[in-house]
Design a protein around this motif. Structure first.
Motif, PDB file in Angstrom:
ATOM      1  N   LEU A 261       0.832  -1.200   0.000  1.00 41.31           N
ATOM      2  CA  LEU A 261       0.000   0.000   0.000  1.00 41.31           C
ATOM      3  C   LEU A 261       0.871   1.256   0.000  1.00 41.31           C
ATOM      4  O   LEU A 261       0.694   2.157  -0.829  1.00 41.31           O
ATOM      5  CB  LEU A 261      -0.918  -0.031   1.223  1.00 41.31           C
ATOM      6  CG  LEU A 261      -2.062   0.990   1.338  1.00 41.31           C
ATOM      7  CD1 LEU A 261      -3.060   0.552   2.404  1.00 41.31           C
ATOM      8  CD2 LEU A 261      -1.569   2.388   1.648  1.00 41.31           C
ATOM      9  N   LEU A 262       1.827   1.318   0.930  1.00 39.64           N
ATOM     10  CA  LEU A 262       2.705   2.487   1.025  1.00 39.64           C
ATOM     11  C   LEU A 262       3.609   2.589  -0.207  1.00 39.64           C
ATOM     12  O   LEU A 262       3.858   3.688  -0.716  1.00 39.64           O
ATOM     13  CB  LEU A 262       3.552   2.420   2.294  1.00 39.64           C
ATOM     14  CG  LEU A 262       4.486   3.606   2.524  1.00 39.64           C
ATOM     15  CD1 LEU A 262       3.686   4.886   2.729  1.00 39.64           C
ATOM     16  CD2 LEU A 262       5.395   3.364   3.729  1.00 39.64           C
ATOM     17  N   LYS A 263       4.069   1.458  -0.688  1.00 39.72           N
ATOM     18  CA  LYS A 263       4.927   1.448  -1.883  1.00 39.72           C
ATOM     19  C   LYS A 263       4.190   2.065  -3.061  1.00 39.72           C
ATOM     20  O   LYS A 263       4.719   2.929  -3.758  1.00 39.72           O
ATOM     21  CB  LYS A 263       5.342   0.010  -2.207  1.00 39.72           C
ATOM     22  CG  LYS A 263       6.201  -0.115  -3.461  1.00 39.72           C
ATOM     23  CD  LYS A 263       6.545  -1.570  -3.730  1.00 39.72           C
ATOM     24  CE  LYS A 263       7.344  -1.706  -5.023  1.00 39.72           C
ATOM     25  NZ  LYS A 263       7.655  -3.131  -5.325  1.00 39.72           N
ATOM     26  N   PHE A 264       2.953   1.624  -3.292  1.00 39.03           N
ATOM     27  CA  PHE A 264       2.155   2.180  -4.386  1.00 39.03           C
ATOM     28  C   PHE A 264       1.920   3.673  -4.188  1.00 39.03           C
ATOM     29  O   PHE A 264       2.026   4.466  -5.126  1.00 39.03           O
ATOM     30  CB  PHE A 264       0.805   1.466  -4.481  1.00 39.03           C
ATOM     31  CG  PHE A 264       0.845   0.145  -5.211  1.00 39.03           C
ATOM     32  CD1 PHE A 264       1.665  -0.041  -6.309  1.00 39.03           C
ATOM     33  CD2 PHE A 264       0.045  -0.910  -4.797  1.00 39.03           C
ATOM     34  CE1 PHE A 264       1.697  -1.251  -6.984  1.00 39.03           C
ATOM     35  CE2 PHE A 264       0.062  -2.124  -5.465  1.00 39.03           C
ATOM     36  CZ  PHE A 264       0.893  -2.297  -6.558  1.00 39.03           C
TER      37      PHE A 264
ATOM     38  N   LYS B  85       0.680   6.036  -7.197  1.00 37.76           N
ATOM     39  CA  LYS B  85      -0.388   5.160  -7.698  1.00 37.76           C
ATOM     40  C   LYS B  85      -1.513   5.127  -6.666  1.00 37.76           C
ATOM     41  O   LYS B  85      -1.616   4.195  -5.862  1.00 37.76           O
ATOM     42  CB  LYS B  85       0.162   3.759  -7.972  1.00 37.76           C
ATOM     43  CG  LYS B  85       1.262   3.733  -9.040  1.00 37.76           C
ATOM     44  CD  LYS B  85       1.811   2.321  -9.232  1.00 37.76           C
ATOM     45  CE  LYS B  85       2.886   2.294 -10.305  1.00 37.76           C
ATOM     46  NZ  LYS B  85       3.452   0.913 -10.471  1.00 37.76           N
ATOM     47  N   ILE B  86      -2.342   6.150  -6.695  1.00 36.40           N
ATOM     48  CA  ILE B  86      -3.367   6.336  -5.671  1.00 36.40           C
ATOM     49  C   ILE B  86      -4.397   5.212  -5.662  1.00 36.40           C
ATOM     50  O   ILE B  86      -4.722   4.657  -4.602  1.00 36.40           O
ATOM     51  CB  ILE B  86      -4.073   7.698  -5.853  1.00 36.40           C
ATOM     52  CG1 ILE B  86      -3.038   8.839  -5.845  1.00 36.40           C
ATOM     53  CG2 ILE B  86      -5.109   7.908  -4.756  1.00 36.40           C
ATOM     54  CD1 ILE B  86      -2.228   8.940  -4.576  1.00 36.40           C
ATOM     55  N   GLN B  87      -4.962   4.884  -6.818  1.00 47.33           N
ATOM     56  CA  GLN B  87      -5.998   3.847  -6.860  1.00 47.33           C
ATOM     57  C   GLN B  87      -5.429   2.482  -6.477  1.00 47.33           C
ATOM     58  O   GLN B  87      -6.068   1.707  -5.757  1.00 47.33           O
ATOM     59  CB  GLN B  87      -6.632   3.765  -8.251  1.00 47.33           C
ATOM     60  CG  GLN B  87      -7.827   2.817  -8.323  1.00 47.33           C
ATOM     61  CD  GLN B  87      -8.939   3.182  -7.351  1.00 47.33           C
ATOM     62  OE1 GLN B  87      -9.465   4.300  -7.392  1.00 47.33           O
ATOM     63  NE2 GLN B  87      -9.300   2.276  -6.461  1.00 47.33           N
ATOM     64  N   GLU B  88      -4.215   2.200  -6.937  1.00 46.43           N
ATOM     65  CA  GLU B  88      -3.585   0.927  -6.571  1.00 46.43           C
ATOM     66  C   GLU B  88      -3.372   0.842  -5.057  1.00 46.43           C
ATOM     67  O   GLU B  88      -3.566  -0.219  -4.457  1.00 46.43           O
ATOM     68  CB  GLU B  88      -2.252   0.747  -7.296  1.00 46.43           C
ATOM     69  CG  GLU B  88      -2.368   0.454  -8.780  1.00 46.43           C
ATOM     70  CD  GLU B  88      -2.457   1.727  -9.613  1.00 46.43           C
ATOM     71  OE1 GLU B  88      -2.733   2.812  -9.034  1.00 46.43           O
ATOM     72  OE2 GLU B  88      -2.262   1.629 -10.853  1.00 46.43           O
TER      73      GLU B  88
ATOM     74  N   ALA C 227      -6.131 -10.550  -8.030  1.00 50.02           N
ATOM     75  CA  ALA C 227      -7.277 -10.815  -7.152  1.00 50.02           C
ATOM     76  C   ALA C 227      -7.327  -9.775  -6.040  1.00 50.02           C
ATOM     77  O   ALA C 227      -7.079 -10.062  -4.871  1.00 50.02           O
ATOM     78  CB  ALA C 227      -7.187 -12.224  -6.573  1.00 50.02           C
ATOM     79  N   ASP C 228      -7.665  -8.539  -6.426  1.00 52.59           N
ATOM     80  CA  ASP C 228      -7.664  -7.417  -5.476  1.00 52.59           C
ATOM     81  C   ASP C 228      -9.060  -7.029  -5.001  1.00 52.59           C
ATOM     82  O   ASP C 228      -9.216  -6.113  -4.204  1.00 52.59           O
ATOM     83  CB  ASP C 228      -6.969  -6.200  -6.090  1.00 52.59           C
ATOM     84  CG  ASP C 228      -7.620  -5.726  -7.391  1.00 52.59           C
ATOM     85  OD1 ASP C 228      -8.685  -6.265  -7.758  1.00 52.59           O
ATOM     86  OD2 ASP C 228      -7.044  -4.838  -8.041  1.00 52.59           O
ATOM     87  N   GLY C 229     -10.099  -7.719  -5.514  1.00 57.06           N
ATOM     88  CA  GLY C 229     -11.451  -7.409  -5.074  1.00 57.06           C
ATOM     89  C   GLY C 229     -12.098  -6.242  -5.786  1.00 57.06           C
ATOM     90  O   GLY C 229     -13.191  -5.826  -5.417  1.00 57.06           O
TER      91      GLY C 229
END
Length: 299
Positions: free
Chosen positions: A173-176, A181-184, A262-264
């Motif tokens: 999450l922090l890496k993105f 990469k806000i949405q990611e 598979a991120d939902g």
């Protein structure tokens, strides 16, 4: 720029970023303070300073001024709750209790210095929350390397308050987020709904609330969120959007040989995979996951 922890002769710890000291912890020989310092540091290496080294001056950073917003506090209080709320002739108070992993806890999820049998007033619970929250506010402000808005910042404070600052530091999450990469980054919240390898409804709801706040969307509906089966949402003209049902669909697509995450979230990649699957199966390639598509996927 790599952070490093320097340990001085008196047992104090200084986190150094480049040439600047950004944090100091006076352990005074207490192991618990040493452990806490390590939980809240992003340092990748440590060094022991020479006996004659003078501890540096700590620079004041922007982290000292940023605070969680009101929506973030409401979110935390909604999910933590005031457990063991009791009445006495002197007034209302809360009593310490054991959380799901047997850690003595009091007020709105506070654990620092808490022992079983401890009792505090509501006002004291408020102060404890603010004091414990400050460490997570600083941790988030230091960890995020790009400009983010108050809702994004507050959602991350809520998240780290629940899972721990170290978990945030090491998260995808922090890496993105630091890559812009806000949405990611938002997608990653839903992956943190397990304890001991088991999915908990309370955590699933909390992650959805934090994700909604992060995206500046209403989060209170997550308080009553319930998982649904794929079949229940797979109605004609009503494409899947997000949740465990979408994750099951994505897992089935992966099993069928498609390269999706598979991120939902039913995003462009999942939509493309569904249409390609439908085309291969001789179905109408409309991206709508109806009964025939489900049957072909074995769902």
């Amino acid at each position: 720029m790599e952070n490093q922890i320097k340990i001085f002769k008196d047992g104090s710890l200084y986190e150094v970023e480049g040439e600047d000291a950004v944090k100091a912890t006076k352990t005074e020989g207490q192991v618990k303070l040493l452990i806490e310092a390590l939980q809240f540091t992003q340092a990748e290496t440590f060094a022991i300073a020479s006996d004659n080294a003078v501890p540096p001056e700590v620079i004041e950073s922007r982290a000292a001024f940023r605070k969680i917003n009101e929506e973030g506090l409401k979110l935390i209080k909604s999910f933590e709750g005031l457990h063991e709320l009791k009445q006495s002739p002197a007034g209302t108070y809360v009593e310490a209790y054991l959380d799901p992993v047997n850690i003595p806890t009091i007020g709105w999820g506070c654990t620092e210095g808490v022992k079983m049998g401890m009792k505090i007033t509501i006002a004291q619970a408020e102060e404890m929350l603010k004091k414990q929250m400050a460490k997570f506010e600083t941790a988030v402000a230091n960890a995020v390397k790009i400009e983010i808005n108050d809702n994004q910042y507050s959602a991350l404070v809520c998240f780290s308050y629940n899972v721990g600052a170290r978990a945030l530091f090491e998260s995808t999450l922090l890496k993105f987020l630091n890559q812009g990469k806000i949405q990611e980054a938002a997608n990653e919240f839903l992956r943190w709904d397990k304890a001991g390898g088991q999915v908990f409804l309370g955590l699933s709801r909390r992650r959805r609330a934090e994700q909604a706040l992060f995206l500046s969307q209403p989060w209170s509906t997550a308080l009553d969120w319930k998982p649904t089966q794929v079949m229940q949402l797979a109605q004609p003209g009503q494409p899947l959007q997000q949740g465990d049902n979408v994750r099951k669909l994505q897992q089935a697509l992966i099993k069928a040989g498609f390269n999706v995450q598979a991120d939902g979230f039913f995003g462009a990649g999942t939509d493309k995979a569904v249409k390609e699957f439908q085309k291969k199966q001789g179905l109408t390639a409309d991206g709508i996951v109806g009964a025939q598509t489900l049957a072909k996927l074995g769902l």
